[in-house]
Design a protein around this motif. Structure first.
Motif, PDB file in Angstrom:
ATOM      1  N   ALA A 142      -6.151   2.049  -9.877  1.00  0.00           N
ATOM      2  CA  ALA A 142      -6.837   0.762 -10.025  1.00  0.00           C
ATOM      3  C   ALA A 142      -6.054  -0.351  -9.339  1.00  0.00           C
ATOM      4  O   ALA A 142      -6.644  -1.229  -8.688  1.00  0.00           O
ATOM      5  CB  ALA A 142      -7.042   0.442 -11.501  1.00  0.00           C
ATOM      6  N   LEU A 143      -4.732  -0.328  -9.465  1.00  0.00           N
ATOM      7  CA  LEU A 143      -3.909  -1.323  -8.767  1.00  0.00           C
ATOM      8  C   LEU A 143      -4.071  -1.213  -7.256  1.00  0.00           C
ATOM      9  O   LEU A 143      -4.117  -2.220  -6.549  1.00  0.00           O
ATOM     10  CB  LEU A 143      -2.438  -1.168  -9.148  1.00  0.00           C
ATOM     11  CG  LEU A 143      -2.038  -1.671 -10.525  1.00  0.00           C
ATOM     12  CD1 LEU A 143      -0.575  -1.315 -10.808  1.00  0.00           C
ATOM     13  CD2 LEU A 143      -2.235  -3.161 -10.628  1.00  0.00           C
ATOM     14  N   LEU A 144      -4.165  -0.002  -6.771  1.00  0.00           N
ATOM     15  CA  LEU A 144      -4.349   0.214  -5.335  1.00  0.00           C
ATOM     16  C   LEU A 144      -5.700  -0.343  -4.875  1.00  0.00           C
ATOM     17  O   LEU A 144      -5.799  -0.968  -3.811  1.00  0.00           O
ATOM     18  CB  LEU A 144      -4.224   1.703  -5.012  1.00  0.00           C
ATOM     19  CG  LEU A 144      -4.121   2.098  -3.559  1.00  0.00           C
ATOM     20  CD1 LEU A 144      -2.917   1.439  -2.892  1.00  0.00           C
ATOM     21  CD2 LEU A 144      -4.008   3.608  -3.430  1.00  0.00           C
ATOM     22  N   LEU A 175       1.340   6.370  -6.826  1.00  0.00           N
ATOM     23  CA  LEU A 175       0.162   7.129  -7.240  1.00  0.00           C
ATOM     24  C   LEU A 175       0.443   8.627  -7.200  1.00  0.00           C
ATOM     25  O   LEU A 175       0.104   9.361  -8.140  1.00  0.00           O
ATOM     26  CB  LEU A 175      -1.032   6.774  -6.346  1.00  0.00           C
ATOM     27  CG  LEU A 175      -2.380   7.398  -6.691  1.00  0.00           C
ATOM     28  CD1 LEU A 175      -2.858   6.892  -8.041  1.00  0.00           C
ATOM     29  CD2 LEU A 175      -3.391   7.083  -5.616  1.00  0.00           C
ATOM     30  N   VAL A 176       1.085   9.080  -6.132  1.00  0.00           N
ATOM     31  CA  VAL A 176       1.434  10.499  -6.013  1.00  0.00           C
ATOM     32  C   VAL A 176       2.484  10.878  -7.054  1.00  0.00           C
ATOM     33  O   VAL A 176       2.376  11.916  -7.724  1.00  0.00           O
ATOM     34  CB  VAL A 176       1.920  10.815  -4.580  1.00  0.00           C
ATOM     35  CG1 VAL A 176       2.496  12.217  -4.486  1.00  0.00           C
ATOM     36  CG2 VAL A 176       0.786  10.628  -3.589  1.00  0.00           C
ATOM     37  N   ALA A 177       3.497  10.034  -7.217  1.00  0.00           N
ATOM     38  CA  ALA A 177       4.585  10.340  -8.150  1.00  0.00           C
ATOM     39  C   ALA A 177       4.105  10.334  -9.602  1.00  0.00           C
ATOM     40  O   ALA A 177       4.661  11.059 -10.438  1.00  0.00           O
ATOM     41  CB  ALA A 177       5.715   9.339  -7.980  1.00  0.00           C
ATOM     42  N   SER A 178       3.076   9.543  -9.900  1.00  0.00           N
ATOM     43  CA  SER A 178       2.593   9.466 -11.278  1.00  0.00           C
ATOM     44  C   SER A 178       1.537  10.514 -11.586  1.00  0.00           C
ATOM     45  O   SER A 178       0.990  10.531 -12.683  1.00  0.00           O
ATOM     46  CB  SER A 178       2.036   8.073 -11.564  1.00  0.00           C
ATOM     47  OG  SER A 178       0.851   7.857 -10.814  1.00  0.00           O
ATOM     48  N   GLY A 179       1.251  11.365 -10.643  1.00  0.00           N
ATOM     49  CA  GLY A 179       0.238  12.403 -10.880  1.00  0.00           C
ATOM     50  C   GLY A 179      -1.169  11.845 -10.871  1.00  0.00           C
ATOM     51  O   GLY A 179      -1.996  12.221 -11.691  1.00  0.00           O
ATOM     52  N   LEU A 180      -1.463  10.965  -9.945  1.00  0.00           N
ATOM     53  CA  LEU A 180      -2.771  10.324  -9.790  1.00  0.00           C
ATOM     54  C   LEU A 180      -3.199   9.558 -11.046  1.00  0.00           C
ATOM     55  O   LEU A 180      -4.326   9.667 -11.524  1.00  0.00           O
ATOM     56  CB  LEU A 180      -3.832  11.353  -9.392  1.00  0.00           C
ATOM     57  CG  LEU A 180      -3.570  12.111  -8.091  1.00  0.00           C
ATOM     58  CD1 LEU A 180      -4.673  13.125  -7.841  1.00  0.00           C
ATOM     59  CD2 LEU A 180      -3.442  11.175  -6.916  1.00  0.00           C
ATOM     60  N   PHE A 235       0.819  -1.210   0.000  1.00  0.00           N
ATOM     61  CA  PHE A 235       0.000   0.000   0.000  1.00  0.00           C
ATOM     62  C   PHE A 235       0.854   1.262   0.000  1.00  0.00           C
ATOM     63  O   PHE A 235       0.549   2.226  -0.709  1.00  0.00           O
ATOM     64  CB  PHE A 235      -0.961   0.014   1.193  1.00  0.00           C
ATOM     65  CG  PHE A 235      -2.021  -1.049   1.125  1.00  0.00           C
ATOM     66  CD1 PHE A 235      -2.624  -1.401  -0.066  1.00  0.00           C
ATOM     67  CD2 PHE A 235      -2.414  -1.726   2.275  1.00  0.00           C
ATOM     68  CE1 PHE A 235      -3.594  -2.384  -0.127  1.00  0.00           C
ATOM     69  CE2 PHE A 235      -3.386  -2.702   2.226  1.00  0.00           C
ATOM     70  CZ  PHE A 235      -3.980  -3.040   1.030  1.00  0.00           C
ATOM     71  N   VAL A 236       1.924   1.263   0.792  1.00  0.00           N
ATOM     72  CA  VAL A 236       2.818   2.421   0.820  1.00  0.00           C
ATOM     73  C   VAL A 236       3.464   2.621  -0.550  1.00  0.00           C
ATOM     74  O   VAL A 236       3.511   3.744  -1.073  1.00  0.00           O
ATOM     75  CB  VAL A 236       3.883   2.261   1.930  1.00  0.00           C
ATOM     76  CG1 VAL A 236       4.988   3.294   1.793  1.00  0.00           C
ATOM     77  CG2 VAL A 236       3.229   2.368   3.302  1.00  0.00           C
ATOM     78  N   THR A 237       3.944   1.542  -1.141  1.00  0.00           N
ATOM     79  CA  THR A 237       4.583   1.635  -2.456  1.00  0.00           C
ATOM     80  C   THR A 237       3.606   2.140  -3.510  1.00  0.00           C
ATOM     81  O   THR A 237       3.925   3.043  -4.294  1.00  0.00           O
ATOM     82  CB  THR A 237       5.141   0.261  -2.872  1.00  0.00           C
ATOM     83  OG1 THR A 237       6.067  -0.177  -1.884  1.00  0.00           O
ATOM     84  CG2 THR A 237       5.822   0.328  -4.221  1.00  0.00           C
ATOM     85  N   LEU A 238       2.408   1.566  -3.545  1.00  0.00           N
ATOM     86  CA  LEU A 238       1.424   2.008  -4.534  1.00  0.00           C
ATOM     87  C   LEU A 238       0.952   3.430  -4.263  1.00  0.00           C
ATOM     88  O   LEU A 238       0.684   4.190  -5.203  1.00  0.00           O
ATOM     89  CB  LEU A 238       0.239   1.040  -4.576  1.00  0.00           C
ATOM     90  CG  LEU A 238       0.514  -0.309  -5.226  1.00  0.00           C
ATOM     91  CD1 LEU A 238      -0.707  -1.220  -5.108  1.00  0.00           C
ATOM     92  CD2 LEU A 238       0.915  -0.153  -6.673  1.00  0.00           C
TER      93      LEU A 238
END
Length: 133
Positions: free
Chosen positions: A81-83, A70-75, A63-66
């Motif tokens: 969806a993976l999260l 998610l933040v690094a990819s600009g949402l 969860f922390v990694t995803l």
């Protein structure tokens, strides 16, 4: 004097054992980490509180990694969806473990004879089917 095989067996320490299954006989202690993982995978049920904690910590890491991804990819919708899929998997596993524990507790309380929890129900069903014939 020559030593016999019984002399060697008597002087050798007994192998380390661990009970992985409460209903089964003690099993030999796994020699390597790979053996321990294989034993945990092939044994019925969950290995205990240590395995559950490891499962929880593994999902926390996921969860922390995803979340960071998610933040690094600009949402990014794909990461979101993976999260969601990871959350659903975690919830499903926790539910399954809780149900397994509940059924094991019910079986222990009722004194069931089989692993599937049917116990005496199969005998009653087979007697009823014989009466119907």
């Amino acid at each position: 004097m020559s030593s016999t095989s019984t002399d060697k067996d008597a002087s050798a320490p007994p192998p380390a054992t661990t009970t992985l299954s409460p209903t089964g006989p003690p099993l030999p202690e796994p020699a390597t980490l790979a053996d321990a993982v294989w034993a945990a995978i092939t044994m019925p049920g969950i290995g205990g509180p240590g395995a559950r904690r490891l499962l929880d910590l593994t999902f926390v890491g996921l969860f922390v990694t995803l979340g960071l991804l998610l933040v690094a990819s600009g949402l990014n919708i794909h990461v979101a969806a993976l999260l969601v899929v990871a959350g659903a998997l975690f919830a499903t596993l926790k539910w399954f473990i809780a149900e397994t524990d509940r059924l094991a507790a019910e079986e222990a309380a009722s004194g069931g004879t089989g692993r599937d929890g049917t116990g005496d129900k199969n005998e009653a069903t087979s007697q009823d089917s014989k009466k119907a014939q």
